[in-house]
Each structure stands twice: as C-alpha cells, then as structure tokens.
Design an enzyme around this catalytic site. Sequence first.
Site, PDB file in Angstrom:
ATOM      1  N   GLU A   1       0.813  -1.215   0.000  1.00 51.52           N
ATOM      2  CA  GLU A   1       0.000   0.000   0.000  1.00 51.52           C
ATOM      3  C   GLU A   1       0.850   1.270   0.000  1.00 51.52           C
ATOM      4  O   GLU A   1       0.396   2.339   0.401  1.00 51.52           O
ATOM      5  CB  GLU A   1      -0.937  -0.020   1.206  1.00 51.52           C
TER       6      GLU A   1
ATOM      7  N   SER B   1      -6.653  -2.247   1.868  1.00 48.86           N
ATOM      8  CA  SER B   1      -6.887  -1.594   0.571  1.00 48.86           C
ATOM      9  C   SER B   1      -7.307  -2.562  -0.528  1.00 48.86           C
ATOM     10  O   SER B   1      -7.072  -2.324  -1.705  1.00 48.86           O
ATOM     11  CB  SER B   1      -5.645  -0.814   0.112  1.00 48.86           C
TER      12      SER B   1
ATOM     13  N   TYR C   1      -9.389   4.251  -4.794  1.00 49.27           N
ATOM     14  CA  TYR C   1      -8.387   5.303  -4.912  1.00 49.27           C
ATOM     15  C   TYR C   1      -8.371   6.049  -6.238  1.00 49.27           C
ATOM     16  O   TYR C   1      -7.536   6.917  -6.439  1.00 49.27           O
ATOM     17  CB  TYR C   1      -7.000   4.711  -4.622  1.00 49.27           C
TER      18      TYR C   1
ATOM     19  N   ARG D   1     -11.818   3.055  11.363  1.00 49.63           N
ATOM     20  CA  ARG D   1     -12.970   2.977  10.464  1.00 49.63           C
ATOM     21  C   ARG D   1     -13.368   1.520  10.327  1.00 49.63           C
ATOM     22  O   ARG D   1     -12.535   0.673  10.010  1.00 49.63           O
ATOM     23  CB  ARG D   1     -12.630   3.543   9.083  1.00 49.63           C
TER      24      ARG D   1
ATOM     25  N   ASP E   1     -15.772  -1.282   8.449  1.00 46.20           N
ATOM     26  CA  ASP E   1     -16.494  -1.519   7.200  1.00 46.20           C
ATOM     27  C   ASP E   1     -17.529  -2.620   7.391  1.00 46.20           C
ATOM     28  O   ASP E   1     -17.270  -3.612   8.085  1.00 46.20           O
ATOM     29  CB  ASP E   1     -15.519  -1.917   6.099  1.00 46.20           C
TER      30      ASP E   1
ATOM     31  N   GLU F   1     -14.251  -5.588   8.606  1.00 51.31           N
ATOM     32  CA  GLU F   1     -12.976  -5.367   9.277  1.00 51.31           C
ATOM     33  C   GLU F   1     -12.941  -3.970   9.868  1.00 51.31           C
ATOM     34  O   GLU F   1     -13.762  -3.108   9.528  1.00 51.31           O
ATOM     35  CB  GLU F   1     -11.801  -5.553   8.316  1.00 51.31           C
TER      36      GLU F   1
ATOM     37  N   ASN G   1     -10.268  -0.770  10.395  1.00 53.89           N
ATOM     38  CA  ASN G   1      -9.017  -0.179   9.930  1.00 53.89           C
ATOM     39  C   ASN G   1      -8.505   0.810  10.970  1.00 53.89           C
ATOM     40  O   ASN G   1      -9.185   1.795  11.279  1.00 53.89           O
ATOM     41  CB  ASN G   1      -9.236   0.562   8.608  1.00 53.89           C
TER      42      ASN G   1
ATOM     43  N   GLY H   1      -7.453   5.561   5.337  1.00 49.58           N
ATOM     44  CA  GLY H   1      -6.838   6.387   4.305  1.00 49.58           C
ATOM     45  C   GLY H   1      -7.118   7.866   4.504  1.00 49.58           C
ATOM     46  O   GLY H   1      -8.184   8.260   4.990  1.00 49.58           O
TER      47      GLY H   1
END
Length: 292
Positions: free
Chosen positions: A7, A133, A196, A235, A237, A253, A255, A259
């Site tokens: 990443e 990612s 992205y 964060r 998801d 998951e 994070n 990002g």
Amino acid sequence: MGGPSAEREVSMSSGRECAAALREEGFEVVEVDAGRDLTARLGDISPDVVFNALHGRWGEDGCVQGLLEWLRIPYTHSGVLSSSLAMDKQRCKDVYAMAGLPSVQSILADKASVEAAHMMSPPYVVKPFNEGSSVGVYIVQDTANGPPTLAPDMPDTVMVEAYAPGRELTTTVMGDRALTVTDIITDGWYDYHAKYSEGGSRHVVPADVPREIFDACMAYAQRAHDVLGCRGISRTDFRWDEERGLDGLILLETNTQPGMTPTSLSPEQARAVGMSFGAFCRWIVEDASCDR
C-alpha cells in the site's frame, strides 16, 4: 509515509495530504519516507510527534508502533496491540465474536490447499489475512468451475471467507464518537481502483438507510473501536443485505489507519459533521501518545 508495503502509493498520497494540511494548521512538518534507516532519521529529526500515515504491513500492524514506543516518541492512531489485532483479520474476527459483533465464517488455509480445492461452498472470498486496501482479493463466484489460481506474490497463508452480499457501508470513529455512515456505491465491488481512483465510486454521506441500520453501524463501529483498544481514529467496514434487515448487517474489518487521500472515506465523514480536513488532522496530532 510510504514504506515498503503493498500500500506504499496510497500511503504516499495520505502523507502528502496530511503534511500539507498540518502546515496550514501551523505545524512544522518533515516528510519521511519510511525505510530501514527510519530509526536514524527519527533520531536526526527529533520530532515532538510522529503522524503515522503508513498503511499496510510494518506501518499498520504494530511494528512501527513498537519502534516508536521504544523511542518514546508520541505517535498518532492506535497502539501496538490494537494495531496488530486489527491487521490480523482472523484474530480481529475472534475479538468481534467475543464482543457479540456479527461477522461471517472464515478460516485460514495454506495457499496450495486453497488452489487445490474449494475450502468452502462458493461464493467465497480469498484474501491475505494481513493486508488492506483490497490488495490481493479474489471473489470466487458460485458459477466458478474450480478453486482460484492465486498470484505468485500471495502469502503462504490466506483467509478464506464466506461472501457477504449487499451494500457496502462504513463508519469512522474519532475517539469516543462515531461520526456518520457512508454508503459506498460502485459498478462492481469496492476494489483498489474503486477506492483510490477519482470517479471509481460514489459516496452517499450520510447513508440513506433505515434508522435501525444507521444506528447499528454507529454502535457497532464504536464497540469494535473500544474492544480492539483503538485510539485516535478507526474505520469499520460493513456489508448489509437489505432483505435480511438487521440480521443482514455484518462487520468486515476495522481499519486502524484509515486512508487520508483526496478520495478517502474518513476525511469525507469528518467534513460531513462539520470538521475541515485541517482540523481533523490537528485533532489526530493532539491525540498522539506513546503511553496507551
């Protein structure tokens, strides 16, 4: 920022954006592309705080956090244990289960076995158990003729996870506050390109979902943040199968290093609740610690 993980480019983008925002907030900022000389670089710079904009292995899994703890330099985001737990997708699910948070069945298996036969009934997902990612993710549909052929650079141990149908939702937690819920809309699945690339996905903030689902996302994300021992921002998801109502909401998951690129979800959620990107970055810096 940067570093050697898969990443790297996302991290470089996050680092540039955060550095520019923090300079506008009045901080003196030095940008460091993290390599094997990181300890020496930090010794030369002698920073008051490290803003950890690394993503992926080494930067997000407790490794650099341990280094910064050893050097007694305050750093942003989660600590050693919570970072390593959240990055290891199977152990993260074990923590979810103990906290009563819903997720789908998954197993760890060696790469050769996964390529030899279906490890569970399709549809299912194969992915590294310690990357983010959407790097190295394979979706095996129920129409597949056989198991997947994995790329040579996939790790020897991978996660095989039941496919969770439905809408992609996400919630950022900022300390003791869940910000809002985003509904992520894509033409296909939410892969690296969709995450992205400009126009790769559309975000509805706040998500237009039933109040019960919205509130559950907020509560589940805060609980995941707390039981994993996260600090700063995280964060979580979700996937939500509308036909099943609340029973169709599952955690994918958490994070610990969301990002911070121009298309990233957490800064967008901060803006939705009235916080500029600069103020968001400032809060993260002021929350930095090496003692918890």
